[in-house]
Design a protein around this motif. Structure first.
Motif: not given
Length: 395
Positions: A18-19, A21-24, A27, A53, A58
């Motif tokens: 989760r920590e 998931m927003q890291s480019g 991904r 998805e 995610g």
């Protein structure tokens, strides 16, 4: 990691924490892993079918679920005999040879990343999170597991086959200690390591063949020694005949006993030669069956490709203005491809093949058409201006 069920089968879902998931960067790393892994289609490599998805998880890489145990667990149990260990080692090296032939270096080979299927006992290499190729210029750094990573890989950012050869050397020490000399060459300096997996396989085959040669030579030497001994006895009998007739009879009796032993040994050697020939015939038969399976698989892939080429030609005029015929064609494609796989793998068409082999072949073909249809469905979705997750096979 999570397990999901679809089409009556289990699948492995591999997502980001989760920590992250927003890291480019995370991904991009996940996308790189999928792109590299999707190049590979081999019975010894876990199959990957797409990126989706998933609620609460995610973006996830979708892989086949392998039912079985890791090589690490089997080694800890101590349940593998010598022949099973050697077979597993050969299958591991053959799978790594295929991975290298596709320009991919795994970079994290170890017993916990090697599965042994339940039932068939076939080897499957998993976890391509650290895999790399020479095609990529980003996300490159030294990585691996302590004890299995080569000294060069710790400090280098490249992807070299010799890094996997080093890891295989450590695995050989644990799996087949009798190949210690080969393992030392794999984990030695770069100039001592086998240049590729094919060279490593040749070294193992030579080592495995030495006991047979030894026993054959021992048999020949034994026959020569017995022949010399018999000749010596006959000579002694001939010399004693002129002095003592009784001594001659005793010596002749010993000579006849020796001759009978030679005859018995000759019969035993003939039986041994027959057994060796029978084993060679069984090995050749197994190779022919494997070649047959490969031929059927290639023909099946060709048939699936032809079906999808024909499908694309028929729906190409509909891309600009999709109508009901277009959506009906999309809906029927998967059933047509599944039916082709069913027809190709009918047991009555190949009485010479075992049912387990056909089941494995069926899994390989369905895996191929899911991967291929996913990639093509992605392209058709872009032509329609839709979301890239619109795919045939994962609607």
């Amino acid at each position: 990691m999570a397990r999901g069920k679809r089409y009556g089968r289990f699948w492995l879902l591999k997502g980001l924490r989760r920590e992250l998931m927003q890291s480019g960067q995370s991904r991009r790393r996940q996308q790189k892993e999928f792109e590299i892994h999707s190049r590979l289609l081999h019975p010894g490599v876990v199959k990957v079918v797409g990126v989706e998805e998933v609620d609460n998880l995610g973006s996830c890489i979708v892989e086949e679920w392998v039912e079985g145990k890791t090589l690490s667990a089997l080694l800890n149990e101590g349940s593998l005999d010598k022949e099973e260990r050697r077979r597993i080692l050969r299958e591991i090296i053959e799978a790594v040879a295929y991975i290298h032939s596709r320009g991919v270096v795994h970079r994290d080979l170890k017993p916990t990343n090697i599965m042994v299927r339940e039932g068939s006992g076939n080897v499957v290499i998993i976890d391509f999170g650290l895999a790399d190729t020479g095609d990529y210029t980003e996300l490159k750094q030294g990585a691996g597991t302590k004890g299995y990573i080569s000294p060069e890989q710790q400090s280098s950012h490249g992807a070299r086959e010799t890094d996997d050869i080093y890891s295989l050397g450590v695995i050989i020490k644990e799996l087949c200690p009798e190949y210690e000399r080969i393992a030392r060459s794999c984990t030695g300096s770069l100039d001592r390591r086998p240049k590729d997996c094919e060279a490593l396989l040749r070294s193992i085959k030579r080592h495995a063949g030495r006991p047979k040669i030894f026993w054959r030579m021992a048999g020949v030497i034994a026959l020569i020694c017995l022949g010399i001994t018999a000749g010596f006895h006959f000579h002694s009998l001939h010399s004693a005949a002129s002095h003592v007739n009784k001594g001659v009879e005793v010596m002749l009796g010993e000579a006849r006993g020796t001759e009978r032993k030679l005859n018995l040994m000759g019969d035993s050697l003939k039986g041994m030669a027959g057994t060796v020939r029978k084993s060679e015939i069984e090995i050749e038969s197994g190779k022919q069956q494997k070649d047959r399976l490969i031929e059927i698989y290639k023909n099946g892939c060709k048939r699936l490709d032809e079906e999808m080429d024909d499908f694309e030609k028929r729906i190409l005029p509909m891309f600009d203005k999709p109508n009901q015929c277009y959506y009906d064609s999309i809906s029927s494609l998967e059933m047509r491809l599944q039916k082709i796989c069913d027809i190709i793998c009918k047991p009555e068409r190949y009485p010479e093949l075992q049912r387990e082999e056909l089941i494995s072949l069926y899994d390989d073909l369905t895996g191929y058409f899911w991967v291929t249809s996913s990639v093509r469905g992605h392209e058709w979705g872009k032509k329609l201006g839709r979301h890239s997750d619109v795919r045939v096979g994962f609607r």
